[in-house]
Scaffold this active site. Structure first.
Site, mmCIF file in Angstrom:
data_model
loop_
_atom_site.group_PDB
_atom_site.id
_atom_site.type_symbol
_atom_site.label_atom_id
_atom_site.label_comp_id
_atom_site.label_asym_id
_atom_site.label_seq_id
_atom_site.Cartn_x
_atom_site.Cartn_y
_atom_site.Cartn_z
ATOM 1 N N SER A 126 6.062 4.427 1.411
ATOM 2 C CA SER A 126 5.862 5.581 0.469
ATOM 3 C C SER A 126 6.259 6.843 1.053
ATOM 4 O O SER A 126 6.209 7.015 2.211
ATOM 5 C CB SER A 126 4.451 5.532 0.416
ATOM 6 N N TYR A 151 -4.738 5.120 3.740
ATOM 7 C CA TYR A 151 -3.663 4.316 2.818
ATOM 8 C C TYR A 151 -2.323 4.835 3.576
ATOM 9 O O TYR A 151 -1.550 4.053 3.491
ATOM 10 C CB TYR A 151 -3.777 4.797 1.503
ATOM 11 N N LYS A 155 0.888 2.371 5.449
ATOM 12 C CA LYS A 155 2.324 2.369 5.039
ATOM 13 C C LYS A 155 2.803 2.722 6.538
ATOM 14 O O LYS A 155 3.923 2.022 6.871
ATOM 15 C CB LYS A 155 2.610 3.423 4.036
#
Ligand code: NAD
Ligand code: UFG
Length: 340
Positions: A126, A151, A155
């Protein structure tokens, strides 16, 4: 002979659109998904669109025994690893669950790939890994920054795990795809984004207001230092994104080591521009008010999309109007998403 691609998390929003693009490009597709944020109907609808229903395993990717079986029963050439939890706000409240799910899934997958003699992996990363420090537009050569949520850190950590694994194993090929803001749906209206509960992201919120499921959209902040005061993002049609995966898999199969690609359009649009485009192209009024800023939001970011264009031969083709029109087709024909 046809090549077979395993999509972990392939029943989800981006995975299901990628399954369509891969099948239409001549690949066989196998999906492994525990359906924690998706529906088996998405897999069936991929079959409706393409005429070929992917082989489906309802398993948790962290379950090594079950995942090993997928590799034993299929001749998997490459994996696209979509499986993961993705709600930014929820990850702040449940960091351990996010690290457990997203990191374990990757580690188990790498072990099963090694055992199953599969050397190619494309990962859903992302733009959030660029953090707050980098100047815009973001380029792949920039260092990863400090992520604004657990989150985001899953990544960043997963990227590092995969890079390290590729350094240690000269046979392994890793492609890290940094998505910007995927929106839209397949033009058939058969598959699309189906969030659980109140949507966190802008486009599903707009389309739920349009269909009458929500009264009004709150625009998070109208006083940013941007042309119209609202945040700007690099919104990309999910079908363009899916095509990017087809190119990335081809690249992954022909190279070793690791490579990073931004998947974005390179052009930012503001929150108000998206609302206006949605209203105009679909002839629907969206009720909205300007509210407070949302914690953790950056004022604006977008991709430098040249590397994917130069090396993968891929660029986004669809317009903001396409994104708004296709979102509405999906939402208006499936007001409650997939049948639960
Ligand atoms: P999604 O939630 O629709 O799809 C993810 C899928 O993974 C779901 O079907 C879910 O059931 C499955 N899953 C989660 N944990 C699993 C596990 N342990 N075992 C098996 N299946 C599991 O999300 P999406 O929007 O399609 O995103 C796909 C990937 O792209 C995710 O990794 C996400 O973090 C990443 N990504 C998404 C965006 C976005 O804006 N949608 C942006 C950047 C990156
Ligand atoms: N927004 C609103 N109202 C809403 C929802 C969103 O005004 O109800 C605004 C946000 O403030 C932001 C823009 O719309 O300015 C886009 O928000 P999204 O939630 O749709 O997308 P984000 O850019 O916040 O999220 C993206 C990815 C995540 C990633 C995150 C990190 O979807 O995967 O960037 O910045 F982690």
């Amino acid at each position: 002979m046809k090549k077979t691609i395993l999509l972990t998390g392939g029943a989800g929003y981006i995975g299901s659109h990628t399954a369509v693009a891969l099948i239409e490009s001549g690949y066989d597709v196998v999906i492994a998904d525990n359906l924690c944020n998706s529906s088996k109907q998405a897999v069936e609808r991929v079959g409706k669109i393409t005429g070929t229903t992917p082989k489906f395993y309802e398993i948790d990717v962290r379950d090594k025994e079950s995942l090993s079986k997928v590799f034993e029963e299929n001749n998997i050439d490459s994996v696209i690893h979509f499986a993961g939890l993705k709600a930014v706000g929820e990850s702040v409240k449940k960091p351990v669950a996010y690290y457990r799910n997203n990191l374990d899934a990757t580690l188990t997958l790498l072990e099963c790939m090694e055992k199953g003699n599969c050397n190619n992996i494309v990962f859903s990363s992302s733009a959030t890994v660029y953090g707050e420090e980098n100047p815009i537009p973001y380029e792949e050569t920039m260092p990863r920054g400090a992520c604004s949520s657990p989150y985001g850190w899953t990544k960043a950590f997963t990227e590092q795990i995969l890079i390290d694994a590729s350094k240690a194993d000269p046979e392994l090929s890793v492609v890290l795809l940094r998505y910007f803001n995927p929106i839209g749906a397949h033009s058939s209206g058969l598959i699309g984004e189906d969030p659980n509960g109140i949507p966190n992201n802008l486009m599903p919120y707009i389309s739920q207001v349009a269909v009458g499921k929500r009264d009004s959209l709150t625009v998070f902040g109208g006083d940013y230092d941007t042309p119209d005061g609202t945040c700007r993002r690099d919104f990309i049609h999910v079908c363009d994104l899916a095509e990017g995966h087809v190119k990335a898999v081809g690249y992954c199969e022909e190279h070793k080591g690791s490579e990073i690609f931004n998947l974005g359009t390179g052009t930012p649009y503001s929150v108000l521009e998206i609302i206006n485009a949605f209203e105009k192209v679909n002839d629907i009024k969206i009720n909205y008010t300007i509210g407070n800023r949302r914690e953790g939001d950056l004022p604006q970011f977008w991709a430098n999309a040249e590397k994917a264009q130069n090396i993968l031969g891929w660029s986004a083709k669809k317009t903001i109007d396409d994104m708004c029109k296709d979102t509405w087709k999906w939402q208006s024909t499936n007001p409650d998403g997939y049948e639960k």
